[in-house]
Design an enzyme around this catalytic site. Structure first.
Site, short mmCIF file in Angstrom:
data_model
loop_
_atom_site.label_atom_id
_atom_site.label_comp_id
_atom_site.label_asym_id
_atom_site.label_seq_id
_atom_site.Cartn_x
_atom_site.Cartn_y
_atom_site.Cartn_z
CB CYS A 315 -1.00 0.05 1.14
SG CYS A 315 -1.20 -1.43 2.08
NE ARG A 344 2.50 -9.10 5.00
CZ ARG A 344 1.20 -8.99 4.80
NH1 ARG A 344 0.37 -9.74 5.52
NH2 ARG A 344 0.72 -8.14 3.93
CD GLN A 362 -0.21 -8.65 0.16
OE1 GLN A 362 0.26 -7.55 -0.08
NE2 GLN A 362 -0.97 -8.89 1.22
CG ASP A 364 -2.07 -5.34 -2.54
OD1 ASP A 364 -3.27 -5.25 -2.24
OD2 ASP A 364 -1.15 -5.00 -1.79
CG HIS A 366 -3.99 -0.32 -2.61
ND1 HIS A 366 -2.86 -1.04 -2.92
CD2 HIS A 366 -4.27 -0.63 -1.31
CE1 HIS A 366 -2.46 -1.72 -1.86
NE2 HIS A 366 -3.30 -1.50 -0.87
CE LYS A 445 -11.34 -8.17 8.16
NZ LYS A 445 -10.10 -8.93 8.27
CG HIS A 491 -6.17 -1.84 1.60
ND1 HIS A 491 -4.81 -1.64 1.63
CD2 HIS A 491 -6.70 -0.93 2.43
CE1 HIS A 491 -4.55 -0.64 2.46
NE2 HIS A 491 -5.68 -0.19 2.95
#
Length: 618
Positions: A315, A344, A362, A364, A366, A445, A491
RNA sequence: GCCAGAGUAGCUCAGGGGUAGAGCUCUGCUUUCGUAAAGCAGUGGUCACGAGUUCAAAUCUCGUCUCUGGCUCCA
């Protein structure tokens, strides 16, 4: 036998877990709904049976270890467990011994009887027998609630039931102890580590056998096993624990998925972006990740005397791109997508094949939009979620996670976001289960849980509204009234991580990937060297049409058929004298009983159709 | 990270204080084969790594790493 005490009364921990790696959330569900067979009913519920068998086990264990202490022992999905504090560590060799003792207990136990006593009596009794964990459990029972014990034979256990009426209802050939493991008292890692014994119990021997077969099937499909056997992926300790190597065949699978993923995102007007893998530490200070998730971020490295971190999230990068210019309301919504690789630090004991790793990619994206656009944007995400999940034949359930106790942002903005999520779901006729307080501190979410071919649930897509990062990075757009305003940020990830998703696909399909993903869909098998030229020609045609194949005439056909089957190659194209003469192939197709003979053209058309439709069968 | 178990050939595993074994894989030769294992020969191992005990360690002890089953955790 002294009284020991309770079992699952103040329900501690989360007894709805089958495997931590699969059940990544905390949503419980009814027992045995997910099995491939329907278990036989009994005089009481399966839960009561299993709970009773856990009492029998505790009785048996304390007969073997009289100085042992018991903690909790609930029924769980497909079985039960009981936690003990014992003078020595148990091993797998202890399980048959305990089982044998349990059979003796069952023979002697007789009726399961409930009795009540006052809190003082109960406390005295548990303290006298040294059952300190039970004393704690007793203290947790709210004032005014009845204190009940369940007894069988000489055993008494602080417990609210229910149980079987008589031990005769427990069949000695329908339960089995499955494993021993460590478990923290009250599920808190600050507490003592107890020993947990897991077992399973059914009303019939047949159900036990079916369940054991089911476990066997799960083992056969284990992505780590298939990954090794089929040369799909590996991990390498020299590179580091939890870092995945995608071998050639799985690389193909991933590449197909990614291509499709990009196609879907282009169709929805997302833009691809690429962001750096490391960033100065200040970035993650600003985003708040360092503050909230310091334990999960890899240690810093000094570059030019300044600490840098490998990114744990994409992000901040996307926000940085957004902030690189002044945006007009006319620009919105802005949709950025990236297959972003993040790292991570997961505790060593939690790593698991491709499912729990320290570096992963990911899928991902946004979305930056106005509050008014929020519902529309979420609709778009929900549509893509459906497209993707249904393509793999996954059933799914959606959960609306609402405001937690600790949160950022105003009540109005939470209300608005929640409303947008609900409106979007309603427009797609998507039912939302409640997950009260399950939202992240920065916004509500919708989470999806998906159910695989073996009935197991996996963590699925997620779409999250974020009120935090826009503030922290001071994201703005210039509205039609020429005032700078804060956009809303969404997200979302659908695969989640490529590693976990593809690991799940391996198990879901048992590595029999649908044709559009299948690394090697065809084995070209000339019966003898004589048909080799025809085989080579067929292989060329397949390659030209975009299908990989293997070609071998080495060894007897039977052997090559066997090998192709073990390699999970769905189409075997056999070329004998007859076929070559007629310009045809004989096809042995996985999961199809009869062999087919067709022309080369028809075969290629057949494959092309199956691929283009992303067919789930061959 | 915590509790417990494990680590011997690419894989599955046997062995166990006196300088390493099987099957499969792989390579070569023979076999030319009609739908789930042809035959013979050969390659391949610092017995996870590091220390210690011992005349001698793959074997015993300790430590480290990794893996397995759980627990805790997973933005």
């Amino acid at each position: 036998m002294p009284a020991s005490g309770g079992c699952d009364r103040p329900c501690l921990g989360r007894p709805d877990k089958l495997r931590a790696s699969h059940d990544q959330g905390s949503v419980g569900r009814e027992n045995d709904m997910t099995l491939p067979f329907k278990p036989q009913n009994g005089p009481v519920s399966l839960e009561a049976l299993r709970h009773s068998v856990s009492h029998i086990m505790a009785d048996a264990v304390l007969r073997l270890f009289p100085e042992g202490k018991v903690a909790i022992g609930p029924s769980i999905e497909h079985g039960f467990y009981y936690d003990f504090d014992l003078p020595r560590a148990l091993t797998d060799e202890d399980l048959p011994v305990i089982e044998a003792e349990m059979r003796k207990v069952v023979a002697e136990a007789g009726d399961f009887l409930m009795s009540t006593m006052t809190r003082e009596e109960a406390s005295q009794r548990l303290a006298d027998s040294g059952q300190k964990y039970k004393v704690e459990l007793l203290a947790d029972i709210p004032e005014g609630e009845e204190i009940t014990f369940y007894n069988h034979g000489t055993w008494a256990d602080l417990c609210e039931g229910p149980h079987v009426e008589n031990a005769k209802q427990i069949r000695n050939d329908a339960f089995k102890l499955t494993s021993v493991a460590g478990a923290y008292w009250r599920g808190d890692s600050n507490n003592a580590m107890l020993q947990r014994i897991y077992g399973t119990a059914w009303f019939s021997k047949k159900d036990l056998r079916l369940y054991m077969d089911y476990l066997e099937e799960i083992k056969k499909r284990d992505h780590r096993r298939l990954g090794r056997e089929l040369d799909l992926f590996s991990l390498n300790p020299d590179f580091g624990a939890g870092l995945v190597f995608w071998h050639a065949k799985l690389g193909h699978v991933r590449r197909q998925l990614e291509q499709w993923w990009w196609d879907l995102h282009y169709a929805d007007n997302y833009w691809p972006v690429y962001t750096p893998h490391v960033a100065g530490e200040s970035v993650f200070e600003q985003s708040g990740h360092l503050e909230n998730y310091a334990d999960m971020i890899w240690a810093p490295m000094l570059v030019d005397n300044r600490p840098h971190r490998v990114k744990p999230m994409n992000c901040p990068g996307h926000v940085t791109i957004f902030n690189a210019k002044r945006h007009s309301y006319r620009d919105l919504p802005v949709r950025y997508a990236e297959l972003g690789t993040v790292y991570r630090y997961e505790p060593s004991g939690t790593l698991h094949g491709m499912l729990r790793v320290r570096g992963f990619t990911q899928d991902d994206a946004h979305i930056f939009c106005t509050p008014e656009q929020l519902a529309d944007e979420i609709v778009g995400v929900l549509e893509m979620v459906h497209t993707i999940l249904s393509t793999f034949g996954y059933e799914y359930t959606a959960y609306l996670a609402t405001r937690p106790e600790k949160y950022l942002g105003t009540d109005e903005i939470w209300e608005h976001a929640l409303e947008a999520l609900k409106i979007a779901a309603a427009r797609k006729e998507l039912e939302l289960e409640d997950d009260p307080g399950g939202g992240v501190f920065y916004g509500p979410k919708i989470d999806f849980k998906i159910k695989d071919a073996l009935g197991r649930e996996w963590q699925g897509p997620t779409v999250q509204v974020d009120f935090n990062l826009p503030d922290r990075f001071d994201i703005q757009y210039n509205d039609s009234d020429n005032n700078l305003k804060r956009p809303v940020m969404v997200h979302r990830a659908i695969f989640g991580s490529m590693e976990r998703f593809v690991g799940g696909l391996i198990e879901h399909f048992g590595a029999w990937f649908p044709l559009w993903l299948c690394p090697t869909p065809v084995a070209v098998l000339p019966i003898t060297e004589e048909q080799m030229p025809a085989g080579a020609e067929l292989q060329q045609r397949l390659t030209a049409a975009g299908f990989k194949s293997v070609l071998t005439a080495n060894g007897p056909l039977r052997k090559r058929v066997r090998e192709s089957e073990l390699e999970k190659i769905p189409y075997m194209a056999v070329l004998g004298g007859r076929e070559v003469e007629e310009g045809k192939v004989n096809l042995r197709i996985h999961g199809v009983k009869e062999q087919k003979t067709m022309s080369i053209d028809d075969f290629i058309q057949y494959l092309t159709d199956k691929r283009n439709s992303k067919s789930l069968d061959y």
